[in-house]
Design a protein around this motif. Structure first.
Motif, PDB file in Angstrom:
ATOM      1  N   VAL A   4       0.969  -1.227   0.108  1.00  0.00           N
ATOM      2  CA  VAL A   4       0.038   0.014  -0.077  1.00  0.00           C
ATOM      3  C   VAL A   4       0.863   1.335  -0.014  1.00  0.00           C
ATOM      4  O   VAL A   4       1.771   1.491   0.665  1.00  0.00           O
ATOM      5  CB  VAL A   4      -0.778   0.004   1.158  1.00  0.00           C
ATOM      6  CG1 VAL A   4      -1.762   1.180   0.884  1.00  0.00           C
ATOM      7  CG2 VAL A   4      -1.698  -1.333   1.500  1.00  0.00           C
ATOM      8  N   ILE A   5       0.671   2.060  -1.060  1.00  0.00           N
ATOM      9  CA  ILE A   5       1.531   3.203  -1.183  1.00  0.00           C
ATOM     10  C   ILE A   5       0.718   4.636  -1.023  1.00  0.00           C
ATOM     11  O   ILE A   5      -0.152   4.859  -1.591  1.00  0.00           O
ATOM     12  CB  ILE A   5       2.270   3.320  -2.783  1.00  0.00           C
ATOM     13  CG1 ILE A   5       2.758   1.839  -3.020  1.00  0.00           C
ATOM     14  CG2 ILE A   5       3.039   4.539  -2.921  1.00  0.00           C
ATOM     15  CD1 ILE A   5       3.208   1.672  -4.266  1.00  0.00           C
ATOM     16  N   GLY A   6       1.202   5.323  -0.025  1.00  0.00           N
ATOM     17  CA  GLY A   6       0.664   6.399   0.145  1.00  0.00           C
ATOM     18  C   GLY A   6       1.302   7.807  -0.868  1.00  0.00           C
ATOM     19  O   GLY A   6       2.297   7.800  -1.193  1.00  0.00           O
ATOM     20  N   ASN A  41       0.160  10.497   7.219  1.00  0.00           N
ATOM     21  CA  ASN A  41       1.038  10.383   8.436  1.00  0.00           C
ATOM     22  C   ASN A  41       0.426   9.386   9.246  1.00  0.00           C
ATOM     23  O   ASN A  41       0.891   8.482  10.071  1.00  0.00           O
ATOM     24  CB  ASN A  41       1.358  11.765   9.078  1.00  0.00           C
ATOM     25  CG  ASN A  41       1.920  12.579   8.259  1.00  0.00           C
ATOM     26  OD1 ASN A  41       2.772  12.466   7.414  1.00  0.00           O
ATOM     27  ND2 ASN A  41       1.829  13.970   8.645  1.00  0.00           N
ATOM     28  N   GLN A  42      -0.955   9.592   9.778  1.00  0.00           N
ATOM     29  CA  GLN A  42      -1.593   8.737  10.569  1.00  0.00           C
ATOM     30  C   GLN A  42      -2.079   7.382  10.127  1.00  0.00           C
ATOM     31  O   GLN A  42      -1.718   6.074  10.869  1.00  0.00           O
ATOM     32  CB  GLN A  42      -3.120   9.429  10.886  1.00  0.00           C
ATOM     33  CG  GLN A  42      -3.828   8.679  11.925  1.00  0.00           C
ATOM     34  CD  GLN A  42      -3.030   8.850  13.210  1.00  0.00           C
ATOM     35  OE1 GLN A  42      -2.685   9.874  13.805  1.00  0.00           O
ATOM     36  NE2 GLN A  42      -2.891   7.679  14.152  1.00  0.00           N
ATOM     37  N   ALA A  43      -2.000   7.354   8.615  1.00  0.00           N
ATOM     38  CA  ALA A  43      -2.386   5.995   8.268  1.00  0.00           C
ATOM     39  C   ALA A  43      -0.893   5.092   8.046  1.00  0.00           C
ATOM     40  O   ALA A  43      -1.049   3.967   8.326  1.00  0.00           O
ATOM     41  CB  ALA A  43      -2.998   5.933   6.726  1.00  0.00           C
ATOM     42  N   MET A  44       0.325   5.998   8.077  1.00  0.00           N
ATOM     43  CA  MET A  44       1.552   5.151   8.129  1.00  0.00           C
ATOM     44  C   MET A  44       1.599   4.713   9.495  1.00  0.00           C
ATOM     45  O   MET A  44       1.918   3.563   9.736  1.00  0.00           O
ATOM     46  CB  MET A  44       2.517   6.314   7.610  1.00  0.00           C
ATOM     47  CG  MET A  44       3.854   5.408   7.358  1.00  0.00           C
ATOM     48  SD  MET A  44       4.262   5.141   5.804  1.00  0.00           S
ATOM     49  CE  MET A  44       5.968   4.974   5.766  1.00  0.00           C
ATOM     50  N   ILE A  49      -0.811   2.291   5.815  1.00  0.00           N
ATOM     51  CA  ILE A  49       0.108   2.497   4.437  1.00  0.00           C
ATOM     52  C   ILE A  49       1.184   2.020   4.856  1.00  0.00           C
ATOM     53  O   ILE A  49       2.146   1.865   5.863  1.00  0.00           O
ATOM     54  CB  ILE A  49       0.388   4.126   4.368  1.00  0.00           C
ATOM     55  CG1 ILE A  49      -1.095   4.860   4.196  1.00  0.00           C
ATOM     56  CG2 ILE A  49       1.434   4.302   3.152  1.00  0.00           C
ATOM     57  CD1 ILE A  49      -1.529   4.680   2.767  1.00  0.00           C
ATOM     58  N   ASP A  50       1.915   1.194   3.856  1.00  0.00           N
ATOM     59  CA  ASP A  50       3.139   0.508   3.958  1.00  0.00           C
ATOM     60  C   ASP A  50       4.468   1.570   3.412  1.00  0.00           C
ATOM     61  O   ASP A  50       5.516   1.384   3.984  1.00  0.00           O
ATOM     62  CB  ASP A  50       3.381  -0.834   2.988  1.00  0.00           C
ATOM     63  CG  ASP A  50       2.425  -1.490   3.363  1.00  0.00           C
ATOM     64  OD1 ASP A  50       2.155  -1.827   4.649  1.00  0.00           O
ATOM     65  OD2 ASP A  50       1.698  -2.148   2.554  1.00  0.00           O
ATOM     66  N   VAL A  51       4.005   2.317   2.636  1.00  0.00           N
ATOM     67  CA  VAL A  51       5.596   3.327   1.769  1.00  0.00           C
ATOM     68  C   VAL A  51       4.811   4.287   1.128  1.00  0.00           C
ATOM     69  O   VAL A  51       3.757   4.234   0.680  1.00  0.00           O
ATOM     70  CB  VAL A  51       6.444   2.307   0.977  1.00  0.00           C
ATOM     71  CG1 VAL A  51       5.580   1.661  -0.161  1.00  0.00           C
ATOM     72  CG2 VAL A  51       7.274   3.233   0.352  1.00  0.00           C
ATOM     73  N   GLY A  52       5.721   5.405   1.151  1.00  0.00           N
ATOM     74  CA  GLY A  52       5.054   6.431   0.377  1.00  0.00           C
ATOM     75  C   GLY A  52       5.419   7.869   0.932  1.00  0.00           C
ATOM     76  O   GLY A  52       6.343   8.099   1.926  1.00  0.00           O
ATOM     77  N   GLY A  53       4.976   8.973   0.352  1.00  0.00           N
ATOM     78  CA  GLY A  53       4.971  10.218   0.894  1.00  0.00           C
ATOM     79  C   GLY A  53       4.550  10.373   2.178  1.00  0.00           C
ATOM     80  O   GLY A  53       3.344  10.184   2.526  1.00  0.00           O
TER      81      GLY A  53
END
Length: 284
Positions: A4-6, A41-44, A49-53
């Motif tokens: 899952v990519i943010g 930020n919260q999802a990570m 979220i696994d990876v992303g901005g």
């Protein structure tokens, strides 16, 4: 299992995502989730979220749990062009006043606190609100907006309202670039997902390269259909941004984290860890 990519849903992050081969990435199990920085930020942090901005500040909050993908960021060498303090009075007159903060951000909110409390030595009362200039300024002396909200607000701004670019102020006081967002991975999935992360990383790097090579022209055409603005405005905007992560960027990040620690906003960040396809990560 999906990776899952943010994806930060602001134009300042777009050069890293614009040319990604999404159909191929979807076929190998990658799923994209576009949201504003505070939501990502919260999802990570929650493991959604696994990876992303994400916001640089959020990385600092989870420095032992995340690893940064190298050579990728949303930074400004000087003016950032989309992160502003809008004020009814000059910034030097804000001591003792009330400032409304956008609910969309983490890095920019804490950068503003560093600027006002450390660089200008002011005592400020802060309120977090939804990003809306008119609502924010009804009962506050100044407000901060970021991303596309700030850009659109800037175009219709009354000449009576003072505006201050936070990237420019940071540079004037530190002579270092300001890194607002990074591409990060949760450590618990690094070993399991090294191959897909490698493919995704190469995609980010290739997208950045293509945008620079064609002067952002194709991407700007797409942006203008949604947000309008002149081609020259967007050219100047992207030329003022930087999507690298050099030693100077890292130096600026450490200073930002140190300043946040001094104000009690963040625990001490001792080591920033960068991912490597060969050894998975290394510290600097």
């Amino acid at each position: 299992m999906s990776l899952v990519i943010g994806e930060i849903s602001y134009t300042n992050m777009l050069p890293l995502y614009y040319y990604l081969k999404r159909d191929y990435l979807n076929r190998i199990g990658c799923m994209f989730v576009p949201q504003i920085p505070s939501q990502l930020n919260q999802a990570m942090a929650n493991g959604i979220i696994d990876v992303g901005g994400i916001s640089s500040f959020s990385y600092g909050e989870h420095v032992d749990q995340y690893t940064i993908l190298p050579n990728l960021s949303v930074s400004s060498p000087k003016s950032v062009g989309s992160i502003f303090l809008f004020s009814k009075v000059p910034i030097t007159q804000l001591d003792g006043k009330k400032v409304a903060l956008t609910s969309s951000s983490a890095t920019s909110v804490n950068l503003l606190k560093i600027i006002l409390q450390t660089f200008y030595q002011m005592d400020i009362t802060y309120t977090v609100m939804k990003p809306d200039l008119h609502e924010m300024l009804k009962e506050h002396d100044a407000c901060m907006l970021i991303g596309d909200d700030a850009i659109v607000t800037l175009w219709g701004l009354s000449p009576e309202v003072h505006r201050y670019d936070l990237g420019q102020i940071w540079y004037e006081h530190t002579k270092l670039p300001m890194t607002f967002a990074v591409l990060a991975v949760r450590n618990e999935i690094l070993q399991r997902e090294n191959e897909r992360i490698s493919i995704l990383y190469e995609g980010f790097m290739e997208s950045k390269k293509k945008c620079i090579e064609n002067n952002y022209s194709e991407m700007i055409s797409s942006i203008r259909k949604e947000l309008r603005g002149s081609e020259q405005f967007w050219q100047n905007y992207f030329y003022g941004l930087n999507h690298d992560l050099t030693e100077r960027h890292i130096e600026g990040l450490y200073l930002f984290f140190d300043k946040a620690t001094e104000l009690g906003l963040l625990k001490k960040v001792n080591t920033i860890s960068l991912w490597s396809a060969l050894d998975h990560c290394h510290s600097i």
